[in-house]
Design a protein around this motif. Structure first.
Motif, PDB file in Angstrom:
ATOM      1  N   GLU A 101      50.254  29.923  11.966  1.00 23.36           N
ATOM      2  CA  GLU A 101      49.559  29.365  13.129  1.00 23.36           C
ATOM      3  C   GLU A 101      48.494  28.375  12.686  1.00 23.36           C
ATOM      4  O   GLU A 101      48.215  27.398  13.377  1.00 23.36           O
ATOM      5  CB  GLU A 101      48.926  30.490  13.952  1.00 23.36           C
ATOM      6  N   PHE A 102      47.881  28.625  11.521  1.00 25.17           N
ATOM      7  CA  PHE A 102      46.859  27.708  11.009  1.00 25.17           C
ATOM      8  C   PHE A 102      47.420  26.296  10.879  1.00 25.17           C
ATOM      9  O   PHE A 102      46.727  25.307  11.086  1.00 25.17           O
ATOM     10  CB  PHE A 102      46.370  28.140   9.622  1.00 25.17           C
ATOM     11  N   ALA A 103      48.684  26.232  10.464  1.00 17.42           N
ATOM     12  CA  ALA A 103      49.294  24.936  10.156  1.00 17.42           C
ATOM     13  C   ALA A 103      49.666  24.144  11.402  1.00 17.42           C
ATOM     14  O   ALA A 103      49.874  22.935  11.332  1.00 17.42           O
ATOM     15  CB  ALA A 103      50.542  25.147   9.291  1.00 17.42           C
ATOM     16  N   TYR A 104      49.747  24.826  12.555  1.00  9.02           N
ATOM     17  CA  TYR A 104      50.159  24.143  13.782  1.00  9.02           C
ATOM     18  C   TYR A 104      48.950  23.577  14.501  1.00  9.02           C
ATOM     19  O   TYR A 104      47.877  24.166  14.505  1.00  9.02           O
ATOM     20  CB  TYR A 104      50.880  25.097  14.731  1.00  9.02           C
ATOM     21  N   ARG A 105      49.137  22.463  15.139  1.00  9.65           N
ATOM     22  CA  ARG A 105      48.088  21.908  16.001  1.00  9.65           C
ATOM     23  C   ARG A 105      47.927  22.826  17.193  1.00  9.65           C
ATOM     24  O   ARG A 105      48.884  23.431  17.664  1.00  9.65           O
ATOM     25  CB  ARG A 105      48.489  20.508  16.472  1.00  9.65           C
ATOM     26  N   GLY A 106      46.702  22.983  17.680  1.00  9.29           N
ATOM     27  CA  GLY A 106      46.485  23.830  18.852  1.00  9.29           C
ATOM     28  C   GLY A 106      47.385  23.415  19.998  1.00  9.29           C
ATOM     29  O   GLY A 106      47.692  22.235  20.174  1.00  9.29           O
ATOM     30  N   VAL A 107      47.809  24.378  20.785  1.00 11.96           N
ATOM     31  CA  VAL A 107      48.724  24.094  21.894  1.00 11.96           C
ATOM     32  C   VAL A 107      48.065  23.173  22.915  1.00 11.96           C
ATOM     33  O   VAL A 107      48.672  22.233  23.410  1.00 11.96           O
ATOM     34  CB  VAL A 107      49.165  25.416  22.567  1.00 11.96           C
ATOM     35  N   GLU A 108      46.809  23.433  23.249  1.00 11.51           N
ATOM     36  CA  GLU A 108      46.144  22.650  24.298  1.00 11.51           C
ATOM     37  C   GLU A 108      44.972  21.835  23.776  1.00 11.51           C
ATOM     38  O   GLU A 108      44.393  21.052  24.508  1.00 11.51           O
ATOM     39  CB  GLU A 108      45.694  23.596  25.418  1.00 11.51           C
ATOM     40  N   SER A 109      44.571  22.069  22.524  1.00 10.72           N
ATOM     41  CA  SER A 109      43.510  21.284  21.899  1.00 10.72           C
ATOM     42  C   SER A 109      43.670  21.457  20.400  1.00 10.72           C
ATOM     43  O   SER A 109      44.589  22.123  19.936  1.00 10.72           O
ATOM     44  CB  SER A 109      42.130  21.779  22.347  1.00 10.72           C
ATOM     45  N   ILE A 110      42.778  20.868  19.622  1.00  9.35           N
ATOM     46  CA  ILE A 110      42.862  21.031  18.168  1.00  9.35           C
ATOM     47  C   ILE A 110      42.140  22.300  17.725  1.00  9.35           C
ATOM     48  O   ILE A 110      42.139  22.639  16.541  1.00  9.35           O
ATOM     49  CB  ILE A 110      42.274  19.805  17.440  1.00  9.35           C
ATOM     50  N   LYS A 111      41.539  23.009  18.659  1.00 10.62           N
ATOM     51  CA  LYS A 111      40.752  24.200  18.316  1.00 10.62           C
ATOM     52  C   LYS A 111      41.637  25.451  18.261  1.00 10.62           C
ATOM     53  O   LYS A 111      42.627  25.566  18.976  1.00 10.62           O
ATOM     54  CB  LYS A 111      39.638  24.417  19.348  1.00 10.62           C
ATOM     55  N   LYS A 112      41.210  26.389  17.410  1.00  9.85           N
ATOM     56  CA  LYS A 112      41.852  27.693  17.336  1.00  9.85           C
ATOM     57  C   LYS A 112      40.786  28.756  17.062  1.00  9.85           C
ATOM     58  O   LYS A 112      39.811  28.489  16.364  1.00  9.85           O
ATOM     59  CB  LYS A 112      42.899  27.751  16.216  1.00  9.85           C
ATOM     60  N   VAL A 113      41.007  29.957  17.611  1.00 12.60           N
ATOM     61  CA  VAL A 113      40.122  31.101  17.343  1.00 12.60           C
ATOM     62  C   VAL A 113      40.987  32.272  16.903  1.00 12.60           C
ATOM     63  O   VAL A 113      42.018  32.556  17.516  1.00 12.60           O
ATOM     64  CB  VAL A 113      39.283  31.485  18.586  1.00 12.60           C
ATOM     65  N   TYR A 114      40.551  32.935  15.843  1.00 14.60           N
ATOM     66  CA  TYR A 114      41.243  34.119  15.350  1.00 14.60           C
ATOM     67  C   TYR A 114      40.263  35.276  15.319  1.00 14.60           C
ATOM     68  O   TYR A 114      39.184  35.167  14.734  1.00 14.60           O
ATOM     69  CB  TYR A 114      41.798  33.879  13.946  1.00 14.60           C
ATOM     70  N   ILE A 115      40.618  36.375  15.960  1.00 11.89           N
ATOM     71  CA  ILE A 115      39.773  37.567  16.006  1.00 11.89           C
ATOM     72  C   ILE A 115      40.546  38.704  15.341  1.00 11.89           C
ATOM     73  O   ILE A 115      41.655  39.034  15.756  1.00 11.89           O
ATOM     74  CB  ILE A 115      39.410  37.934  17.459  1.00 11.89           C
ATOM     75  N   VAL A 116      39.959  39.275  14.300  1.00 16.01           N
ATOM     76  CA  VAL A 116      40.610  40.347  13.543  1.00 16.01           C
ATOM     77  C   VAL A 116      39.847  41.640  13.780  1.00 16.01           C
ATOM     78  O   VAL A 116      38.690  41.774  13.357  1.00 16.01           O
ATOM     79  CB  VAL A 116      40.673  40.029  12.037  1.00 16.01           C
ATOM     80  N   GLY A 117      40.466  42.594  14.490  1.00 21.37           N
ATOM     81  CA  GLY A 117      39.843  43.885  14.734  1.00 21.37           C
ATOM     82  C   GLY A 117      40.060  44.835  13.572  1.00 21.37           C
ATOM     83  O   GLY A 117      41.089  44.773  12.892  1.00 21.37           O
ATOM     84  N   ASP A 118      39.081  45.711  13.309  1.00 19.62           N
ATOM     85  CA  ASP A 118      39.187  46.672  12.204  1.00 19.62           C
ATOM     86  C   ASP A 118      39.589  45.972  10.914  1.00 19.62           C
ATOM     87  O   ASP A 118      40.546  46.366  10.219  1.00 19.62           O
ATOM     88  CB  ASP A 118      40.200  47.772  12.536  1.00 19.62           C
ATOM     89  N   ALA A 119      38.847  44.936  10.571  1.00 18.77           N
ATOM     90  CA  ALA A 119      39.195  44.119   9.399  1.00 18.77           C
ATOM     91  C   ALA A 119      39.173  44.918   8.102  1.00 18.77           C
ATOM     92  O   ALA A 119      39.838  44.547   7.131  1.00 18.77           O
ATOM     93  CB  ALA A 119      38.241  42.925   9.301  1.00 18.77           C
TER      94      ALA A 119
END
Length: 329
Positions: A101-119
């Protein structure tokens, strides 16, 4: 949905840091949220994502009405990815999927957020894999790692993230959190007086232990003030059978301290913060039998009993001596 102001009531220090960072438009590329369960880590992570994506941001406050805010609220924003443990751990394959997913351009913008629970539950290979993103930050990508066990996070991950420590919840929010988790109101009030750790709460409520322990403490106090001839029998038959190891015995003494503190509150007419919320009538009656000075001596006697317990004095002897001291003083 919560506002930043509402979240600040729960975690003022964390929110103040994030607010100032948002105002300066200087968000870190990765955050490590550390704190016990129920302290608001995920709520803050999602609110941060909203502020990151909001199309009508008002200073730092997301509008909650735009398409991005509503999608994040409902968990279906295409550029907000949440990873949770698959079974007992977060596996390397989950992180590899994230890296694609990092390598893909954002679907609706260039931004991306990743939230990792219980890292902290990432396998070693998964933790090493996520380092690639953290070592090559992208200004349009934001990562939030959440954990209850910060010490279990790889030092290399910690060094590449901004650590924000979430404080234990204040008493009233913690009580409400416990009630929402299915714990009875009476037990929740007592537990919130004993600990602010949800992990410890989970241990105490196993097999309904806290309810049994609470019942024994109430019975012991009723006998102390009304049927003193039964005290030794209750210590032998009930107390020692319920508070079996040193950790449980110490909790039992802490519960006695809370009872005497409740008696002081009753003496002062302040019953809003008592721990034994369903025992107000008994507390008021017992409070009439003791002065504030005597109750203070009782509490000092309990603290002395805790010292003796730590010195490995026989638990039965500790309790019998404590009850005798309280009766005399």
């Amino acid at each position: 949905m919560k506002t930043w102001q509402q979240l600040a009531e729960i975690q003022p220090r964390v929110i103040d840091i994030l607010m100032r960072t948002l105002q300066k438009n200087r968000l870190a590329h990765a955050y490590l949220f550390e704190g016990s369960k129920g302290t608001g880590k995920k709520d803050v992570a999602l609110q941060l994502a909203k502020s990151f994506f909001c199309e009508s941001l008002e200073e730092t406050e997301p509008c909650q009405q735009c398409l991005s805010c509503r999608r994040i609220e409902h968990g279906n924003h295409p550029d907000v990815h949440i990873i949770e443990p698959d079974g007992q751990s977060i596996k390397k394959q989950q992180i590899e999927h994230l890296q694609k997913e990092f390598a893909y351009r954002g679907v609706e913008s260039i931004k991306k957020v990743y939230i990792v629970g219980d890292a902290d539950k990432m396998t070693a290979s998964a933790a090493n894999s996520i380092l690639k993103f953290l070592e090559e930050p992208n200004g349009t990508t934001l990562a939030v790692l959440m954990t209850e066990q910060g010490k279990n996070i790889l030092p290399t991950i910690q060094s590449r993230s901004q650590l924000l420590s979430f404080a234990p919840l204040a008493r009233e929010p913690f009580i409400q959190f416990l009630i929402n988790e299915g714990i009875s109101r009476t037990n929740a009030h007592l537990l919130a007086s004993l600990t602010t750790s949800f992990d410890q709460v989970k241990d105490l409520v196993q097999e309904d232990w806290i309810a049994q322990a609470r019942s024994v403490v109430i019975q012991l106090m009723e006998e102390l003030y009304g049927r003193p001839s039964q005290l030794l029998f209750t210590i032998q038959e009930k107390w020692l059978g319920t508070f079996k190891d040193k950790a449980q015995q110490e909790i039992g003494l802490d519960m006695l301290l809370l009872w005497f503190r409740d008696l002081l509150f009753a003496k002062l007419g302040n019953l809003n913060t008592v721990s034994f919320i369903d025992q107000v009538d008994s507390l008021e009656k017992q409070a009439l039998q003791s002065s504030q000075e005597r109750l203070s001596r009782h509490m000092a006697a309990v603290l002395e009993a805790k010292k003796q317990l730590h010195a490995n004095v026989n638990p039965q002897l500790v309790m019998e001596k404590l009850m005798l001291s309280i009766q005399e003083g």
